[in-house]
Enzyme design. Sequence first.
Site, PDB file in Angstrom:
ATOM      1  N   ASP A  80      -1.715  -8.461  -3.898  1.00 19.38           N
ATOM      2  CA  ASP A  80      -1.362  -7.575  -3.730  1.00 19.38           C
ATOM      3  C   ASP A  80       0.039  -7.299  -5.095  1.00 19.38           C
ATOM      4  O   ASP A  80       0.355  -6.414  -5.291  1.00 19.38           O
ATOM      5  CB  ASP A  80       0.033  -7.660  -2.381  1.00 19.38           C
ATOM      6  CG  ASP A  80      -0.634  -6.037  -1.661  1.00 19.38           C
ATOM      7  OD1 ASP A  80      -1.602  -5.610  -1.518  1.00 19.38           O
ATOM      8  OD2 ASP A  80      -0.150  -6.128  -0.300  1.00 19.38           O
ATOM      9  N   GLN A 116       1.462  -6.730   5.141  1.00 20.08           N
ATOM     10  CA  GLN A 116       1.677  -5.283   5.681  1.00 20.08           C
ATOM     11  C   GLN A 116       3.256  -4.513   6.044  1.00 20.08           C
ATOM     12  O   GLN A 116       3.873  -5.364   6.503  1.00 20.08           O
ATOM     13  CB  GLN A 116       0.873  -5.010   6.916  1.00 20.08           C
ATOM     14  CG  GLN A 116       0.429  -3.304   7.363  1.00 20.08           C
ATOM     15  CD  GLN A 116      -0.214  -2.573   6.008  1.00 20.08           C
ATOM     16  OE1 GLN A 116      -1.036  -3.740   5.504  1.00 20.08           O
ATOM     17  NE2 GLN A 116       0.482  -1.138   5.599  1.00 20.08           N
ATOM     18  N   LYS A 164      -8.799  -2.662   6.112  1.00 20.68           N
ATOM     19  CA  LYS A 164      -8.853  -3.431   5.451  1.00 20.68           C
ATOM     20  C   LYS A 164      -9.882  -5.237   6.253  1.00 20.68           C
ATOM     21  O   LYS A 164     -10.754  -5.389   4.929  1.00 20.68           O
ATOM     22  CB  LYS A 164      -7.655  -4.112   4.654  1.00 20.68           C
ATOM     23  CG  LYS A 164      -6.373  -3.298   3.960  1.00 20.68           C
ATOM     24  CD  LYS A 164      -5.333  -3.839   4.178  1.00 20.68           C
ATOM     25  CE  LYS A 164      -4.498  -2.899   3.554  1.00 20.68           C
ATOM     26  NZ  LYS A 164      -3.408  -3.206   2.930  1.00 20.68           N
TER      27      LYS A 164
END
Lengths: 289, 289
Positions: B121, B98, B54
Amino acid sequence: MKTQLIDGKSFASNMTQKIALEVKQLQQEKNITPGLAVILVGNDPASEVYVRNKTKQTHRVGMRSFMHLLPETTTQEEILNLIARLNKDPDIHGILVQLPLPKGLNADTIIQAITPHKDVDGLTAYNTGKLALGHKDGFIPCTPLGCLMLLQKELSSLKGLHAVIIGASNLMGKPMAQLLLQEGCTVTIAHIHTRNPEKLARQADILIVATGCSELVKGSWISEGTTIIDVGINRITTKDNKTKLIGDVAFEEVLGKAAKITPVPGGVGPVTIACLLHNTLQAARNTIK
Amino acid sequence: MKTQLIDGKSFASNMTQKIALEVKQLQQEKNITPGLAVILVGNDPASEVYVRNKTKQTHRVGMRSFMHLLPETTTQEEILNLIARLNKDPDIHGILVQLPLPKGLNADTIIQAITPHKDVDGLTAYNTGKLALGHKDGFIPCTPLGCLMLLQKELSSLKGLHAVIIGASNLMGKPMAQLLLQEGCTVTIAHIHTRNPEKLARQADILIVATGCSELVKGSWISEGTTIIDVGINRITTKDNKTKLIGDVAFEEVLGKAAKITPVPGGVGPVTIACLLHNTLQAARNTIK
């Protein structure tokens, strides 16, 4: 197979009796009387009946009811100002905007202006998200919550059952799917673009119909043993010029095939109102902490 | 039937090229460089690979990347304090935690602490609710968004198709269902409690599998002509002691039956990262108004 009628009226009556006791207790122990504000804009006759019913039930369980009957000409800004005041008013624990709103008003903007902790209809983005994420501390829309309660009472366990929901609205079909997923159901959501709803309906252990189309679901759509929740309330005029309420399911045709069905009226309707009282009580209790 | 492979890698590469141009434009015209903060707690090897990927991609499109690598011993309070700082930092437009987090940390509390307008997200209650209500101005979780983009590219129209989703997680299955409902698909959600997933899978026009179970879906589950999106990324060790990535679908078995399928690797994975960049760019743009 003899089809059993699911008695929503007596279920709701038990619920409201229990709620009335809890309201009394909250008053005695914490000096809090739950208060529900209802906003009705315009003169839709069906909405007027619903609102009158809700107000009557609110009183009956010992809550305060604050009716705001506004003319059809009310502007969006006026409604938003009213909601802003209600959001701050400590006597009001729940705020409900009766839908549909007259043309020219943006229902979504108005609903989203309600502060989430008074959104007893569970329609703000925050409460919708809480339901989708499986959080237990948000408000769940009253109609799907009522349907879930009826199913939990009628069926010993929902886990692994295939629930087919016809109708994918934000008020009913979509939150219903979330609730049933949480119970471990396999869930199919069908709607106006679905190509073979009857084939899907025949696979259902639980069939929930919320389309607003009178008697859409025919006898041929139903497999032996299905439990049917009919959320539709459609007003039709009979040959002798009387108004009659019928559901989204051709009731006579499914008798003898379905295991259980909610009648219209007397099925989901009364439980929906009881769930509104349940949510309002919860909102009042949440102010204690 | 020859099964066509859906090339996620080249789709993602086109997307990121376009994003890189738009980042440049945003810098030149508005003097804004999109910034993404990534929080990784502990030393999970798979997570480290994802985060590294990422970060690399973020740099490649000209965005700023802020890595917060925290030891396994970090407390919940420390993470919440960090998020509170990042929420206020004007250089940060997106915040990503994460998952999974080490034991003892409450992932849900941590995720919900992210301010919704930096929640790239799409996992906060507010953004989850916006998606469920059909609002277009929230953030959509990256993996289902990527799957939708691939489907839209591969199929001329989704309306009326029956999509069967296996796996009902908050990150993937549930938001995927919302997206496909909005496109007019009939949607079935299956999961660990589903009694006959293979029967449901055989009815699918679109089959989306996100279970984390290697090769759960066998050839016999697939009808001729189905489009398969395989979201699984499972690490297995081969006989000669090498690590290999495989999906949730028995790839070899479905070749010749499925119309199209995403390979693993090279299918959904790269598109997910591109969608993260897409959301971060959007978050940066939203600060203009």
